[in-house]
Design an enzyme around this catalytic site. Structure first.
Site, short mmCIF file in Angstrom:
data_model
loop_
_atom_site.label_atom_id
_atom_site.label_comp_id
_atom_site.label_asym_id
_atom_site.label_seq_id
_atom_site.Cartn_x
_atom_site.Cartn_y
_atom_site.Cartn_z
N LYS A 60 60.95 -10.92 128.46
CA LYS A 60 60.50 -10.12 129.62
C LYS A 60 61.23 -10.60 130.86
O LYS A 60 61.69 -9.80 131.68
CB LYS A 60 58.99 -10.32 129.82
CG LYS A 60 58.47 -9.87 131.19
CD LYS A 60 56.98 -10.06 131.35
CE LYS A 60 56.61 -11.42 131.83
NZ LYS A 60 56.82 -11.66 133.26
N ASN A 61 61.40 -11.94 130.99
CA ASN A 61 61.95 -12.51 132.22
C ASN A 61 63.47 -12.54 132.25
O ASN A 61 64.05 -13.14 133.16
CB ASN A 61 61.35 -13.89 132.46
CG ASN A 61 59.86 -13.80 132.69
OD1 ASN A 61 59.35 -12.71 132.99
ND2 ASN A 61 59.16 -14.89 132.53
N ARG A 134 56.93 -8.15 140.06
CA ARG A 134 57.62 -8.93 141.09
C ARG A 134 59.10 -8.59 141.13
O ARG A 134 59.83 -9.01 142.01
CB ARG A 134 57.47 -10.43 140.80
CG ARG A 134 56.06 -10.92 140.95
CD ARG A 134 55.99 -12.40 140.80
NE ARG A 134 56.80 -13.10 141.78
CZ ARG A 134 56.50 -13.19 143.06
NH1 ARG A 134 55.43 -12.58 143.51
NH2 ARG A 134 57.27 -13.86 143.90
N CYS A 158 51.21 -11.77 138.52
CA CYS A 158 49.98 -12.50 138.19
C CYS A 158 49.51 -13.31 139.40
O CYS A 158 50.31 -13.91 140.11
CB CYS A 158 50.22 -13.44 137.01
SG CYS A 158 50.54 -12.55 135.49
N ARG A 163 52.78 -17.19 145.61
CA ARG A 163 54.03 -16.51 145.19
C ARG A 163 54.78 -15.92 146.37
O ARG A 163 55.07 -14.71 146.41
CB ARG A 163 53.72 -15.48 144.11
CG ARG A 163 52.92 -16.09 142.97
CD ARG A 163 52.93 -15.32 141.72
NE ARG A 163 54.17 -15.52 140.98
CZ ARG A 163 54.41 -14.91 139.80
NH1 ARG A 163 53.53 -14.05 139.34
NH2 ARG A 163 55.52 -15.12 139.16
N ASP A 348 54.58 -21.60 131.78
CA ASP A 348 54.03 -20.46 131.04
C ASP A 348 53.56 -20.85 129.65
O ASP A 348 52.95 -20.03 128.95
CB ASP A 348 55.09 -19.35 130.89
CG ASP A 348 55.66 -18.93 132.21
OD1 ASP A 348 56.81 -18.47 132.24
OD2 ASP A 348 54.97 -19.11 133.23
N VAL A 370 54.06 -26.39 138.98
CA VAL A 370 54.87 -25.27 139.46
C VAL A 370 54.06 -24.29 140.31
O VAL A 370 54.49 -23.88 141.39
CB VAL A 370 55.51 -24.51 138.27
CG1 VAL A 370 56.33 -23.32 138.75
CG2 VAL A 370 56.38 -25.48 137.45
N ARG A 456 51.78 -6.18 129.62
CA ARG A 456 52.91 -6.39 130.54
C ARG A 456 53.99 -7.25 129.90
O ARG A 456 55.17 -7.07 130.17
CB ARG A 456 52.43 -7.08 131.82
CG ARG A 456 51.73 -6.20 132.81
CD ARG A 456 51.54 -6.92 134.13
NE ARG A 456 52.77 -7.61 134.49
CZ ARG A 456 52.79 -8.81 135.08
NH1 ARG A 456 51.66 -9.43 135.36
NH2 ARG A 456 53.93 -9.39 135.39
C1 EPZ Z 1 59.55 -16.63 137.11
O1 EPZ Z 1 58.70 -16.41 138.23
C2 EPZ Z 1 58.82 -16.02 135.92
N1 EPZ Z 1 58.59 -14.61 136.19
C3 EPZ Z 1 57.49 -16.74 135.72
O2 EPZ Z 1 56.89 -16.22 134.55
C4 EPZ Z 1 57.75 -18.23 135.49
O3 EPZ Z 1 56.52 -18.90 135.37
C5 EPZ Z 1 58.53 -18.78 136.69
O4 EPZ Z 1 59.74 -18.03 136.87
C6 EPZ Z 1 58.89 -20.24 136.51
O5 EPZ Z 1 59.64 -20.38 135.34
C7 EPZ Z 1 59.62 -13.74 136.10
O6 EPZ Z 1 60.74 -14.11 135.81
C8 EPZ Z 1 59.29 -12.31 136.37
P1 EPZ Z 1 59.79 -19.22 140.78
P2 EPZ Z 1 59.26 -16.64 139.72
O7 EPZ Z 1 60.47 -18.50 141.87
O8 EPZ Z 1 60.70 -16.30 139.77
C9 EPZ Z 1 57.48 -20.90 144.55
C10 EPZ Z 1 55.27 -15.07 133.31
O9 EPZ Z 1 54.13 -15.32 132.91
N2 EPZ Z 1 58.34 -20.03 145.36
O10 EPZ Z 1 60.56 -20.18 139.92
O11 EPZ Z 1 58.35 -15.95 140.66
C11 EPZ Z 1 56.50 -20.09 143.69
O12 EPZ Z 1 55.37 -19.71 144.44
C12 EPZ Z 1 55.69 -15.43 134.71
O13 EPZ Z 1 56.15 -14.50 132.61
C13 EPZ Z 1 58.29 -20.14 146.76
O14 EPZ Z 1 57.54 -20.95 147.31
O15 EPZ Z 1 59.06 -18.21 139.81
C14 EPZ Z 1 56.17 -21.05 142.57
O16 EPZ Z 1 55.16 -21.93 143.00
C15 EPZ Z 1 54.61 -16.18 135.47
N3 EPZ Z 1 59.07 -19.33 147.50
C16 EPZ Z 1 57.48 -21.82 142.38
O17 EPZ Z 1 58.25 -21.62 143.58
C17 EPZ Z 1 59.94 -18.41 146.94
O18 EPZ Z 1 60.64 -17.69 147.67
C18 EPZ Z 1 58.28 -21.33 141.20
O19 EPZ Z 1 58.52 -19.95 141.41
C19 EPZ Z 1 59.98 -18.32 145.53
C20 EPZ Z 1 59.19 -19.14 144.76
#
Ligand code: EPZ
Length: 476
Positions: A60-61, A134, A158, A163, A348, A370, A456
């Site tokens: 998915k990702n 997202r 989610c 986020r 995850d 995370v 999803r």
């Molecule tokens: C991706 O989310 C995945 N989703 C998530 O999977 C996965 O858990 C995550 O990466 C970590 O591997 C998709 O790819 C659609 P991040 P993403 O940016 O890109 C903070 C699932 O169940 N952050 O690495 O949103 C954020 O809040 C989902 O498939 C900021 O603060 O993750 C989080 O605490 C859940 N500011 C941390 O960084 C930003 O601008 C990691 O987020 C961006 C992120």
């Protein structure tokens, strides 16, 4: 022959159903109709080991990001191994709104994306289509390159933390984008075009890394990205961009170097498998004392999970076409897990595994580093009899994303317990699958509602439960 997909019916053909499962499914549907279930709920009779073979398709990702990358090409792209999940359909709808012609290929899971007539979409339509995804935030760079402007709706996804998208917006501004906050989203322009930049991420964010990659490839000049995410899905996206004509090198220590090029062509790519779905079914095999062959899965991207799976007491066999996961008998053992960015234990993966840890002999601890709120799903497990205590304390580390005492960051799971069936509502995608596993593991009957969230990210999970011999009724 390819058939045009419209935004309305971007449903990807479902995987071919096993004839036997189809029969069982019909019985289950009839039973579901008799008990008056809606299509968003399921009644599960737990305590039966899951046994059999299921196939996991593209991640998915990755697939959703690869679809956005097609916008950057001058010619059509073909993406294969695309999972039949609603997140993919949401992105397909958004792309179609922007004039991308999407058609199904001859093979199941094959999509053709033709970006020749990309145009500005109407804001109201985008709002309607953004859904709980997202992914729209990743349209910024490609639309700015193609059209010089973009409107991105407020994001869904989610509820597992705030986020924010500050890393994304800071990076886009460094490329030269001008961003305006609107009531229902953000509007972007690039009056002087997009130019390469030196960007350092405060945290190896997956989304922000993808944002930089999708913008830098056509930006004028060179981009150096430091503290980048290096998840397998990121590497697969880099492979796609390289196929399109991009020049990207992964340097040591999370540095990615991109040389902007004037134009890109379409790609032909088979999406990497879904590590999260694979780990979820493996966790289900462990919790239900079952034996599941998960087809389409590779060992390399699962190594950290496989080590933990073995330490808890599971066993696995790696084959050329997938991995067999089973409970070898005996007691499960407690573990201490700290979620982290790749190659650490993925955030995850913890939710589905927690159910097996409730059955382990002793005290397990999970440190979630995370996201701020990734233990909400444990409430339902406690309702079913699990002994789980969530703490705002936890390991102290200044660099920790999830600040100590502000957020729930540690869960202590004490076993073994006997889970009892209960009525539970799915809170989010991975927590929701954890609820399914708990219902399949518990003694007695459970009613799980709000199933749509699971669709999803888990392709045809009802059919797969049939294939694995689960005992339940539902109304499709
Ligand atoms: C991706 O989310 C995945 N989703 C998530 O999977 C996965 O858990 C995550 O990466 C970590 O591997 C998709 O790819 C659609 P991040 P993403 O940016 O890109 C903070 C699932 O169940 N952050 O690495 O949103 C954020 O809040 C989902 O498939 C900021 O603060 O993750 C989080 O605490 C859940 N500011 C941390 O960084 C930003 O601008 C990691 O987020 C961006 C992120």
């Amino acid at each position: 022959m390819t058939e045009k997909l419209t935004t309305q019916d971007t449903a990807v053909e479902t995987a071919t159903e096993d004839a036997d499962a189809a029969g069982r499914k019909l019985d289950a549907q009839r039973a579901g109709a008799r008990v008056g279930l809606t299509s968003d709920e399921i009644i599960i009779n737990g305590g039966r080991p899951l046994k059999g073979r299921i196939e996991v398709r593209g991640a998915k990702n990755l697939a959703t990001k690869a679809m956005v990358a097609a916008l950057l090409g001058k010619t059509p792209s073909v993406l294969r191994n695309v999972p039949n999940i609603s997140d993919v359909r949401v992105v397909a709808g958004l792309l179609a709104l922007h004039g991308v012609l999407i058609t199904k290929g001859d093979q199941a899971g094959e999509w053709r994306l033709d970006p020749s007539n990309v145009e500005v979409a109407h804001q109201a339509d985008i709002d309607a289509h953004a859904g709980s995804s997202r992914i729209p935030i990743l349209f910024c760079g490609p639309l700015l390159h193609r059209l010089g402007e973009a409107f991105i709706p407020d994001l869904g996804g989610c509820r597992i933390g705030d986020r924010p998208i500050d890393f994304h917006l800071d990076a886009l501004r460094q490329f030269g984008a001008v961003i305006e906050k609107l009531p229902s989203g953000i509007s972007l322009t690039a009056p002087d075009g997009l130019k390469g930049a030196n960007i350092e991420l405060p945290y190896p964010s997956v989304g922000a890394t993808e944002q930089v990659l999708l913008t830098a490839v056509l930006a004028e000049g060179q981009t150096e990205l430091r503290n980048a995410a290096i998840e397998p899905e990121i590497v697969d996206l880099i492979c796609i961009l390289q196929k399109m004509g991009a020049i990207i090198s992964m340097e040591p220590n999370r540095v990615i170097f991109i040389e902007g090029v004037p134009e890109l062509r379409g790609y032909d790519h088979r999406a990497i498998f879904d590590r999260n779905e694979a780990a979820s079914w493996a966790a289900a095999a462990l919790a239900t004392k079952g034996d599941i062959f998960v087809g389409g899965v590779e060992q390399e991207e699962m190594m950290t999970f496989l080590n933990v799976f073995r330490k808890v007491g599971g066993d696995f066999d790696v084959h050329d076409d997938g991995i067999r996961f089973w409970h070898p008998g005996g007691e499960l053992k407690p573990v201490v897990i700290e979620t982290d960015v790749h190659p650490g234990f993925m955030t995850d993966w913890q939710q589905p595994l927690v159910v097996a840890l409730t059955l382990a002999q002793g005290e397990s601890t999970i440190h979630e580093t995370v996201y701020e709120n990734r233990f909400g799903f444990t409430d339902a497990l406690v309702k079913m009899g699990a002994d789980i205590v969530v703490y705002k304390e936890g390991l102290h580390d200044e660099n920790r994303r999830v600040k100590r005492r502000e957020f729930e960051q540690a869960a202590v799971i004490t076993g073994p317990v006997h889970l009892r069936g209960a009525d539970i509502e799915v809170p989010d995608l991975r927590g929701g699958f954890s609820h399914l596993i708990a219902a399949l593991t518990a003694e007695g009957q459970s009613k799980v509602t709000n199933l749509g969230i699971i669709s999803r990210g888990y392709e045809n999970f009802i059919e797969k439960l049939h294939l694995l011999g689960a005992d339940f009724v539902y109304e499709s």
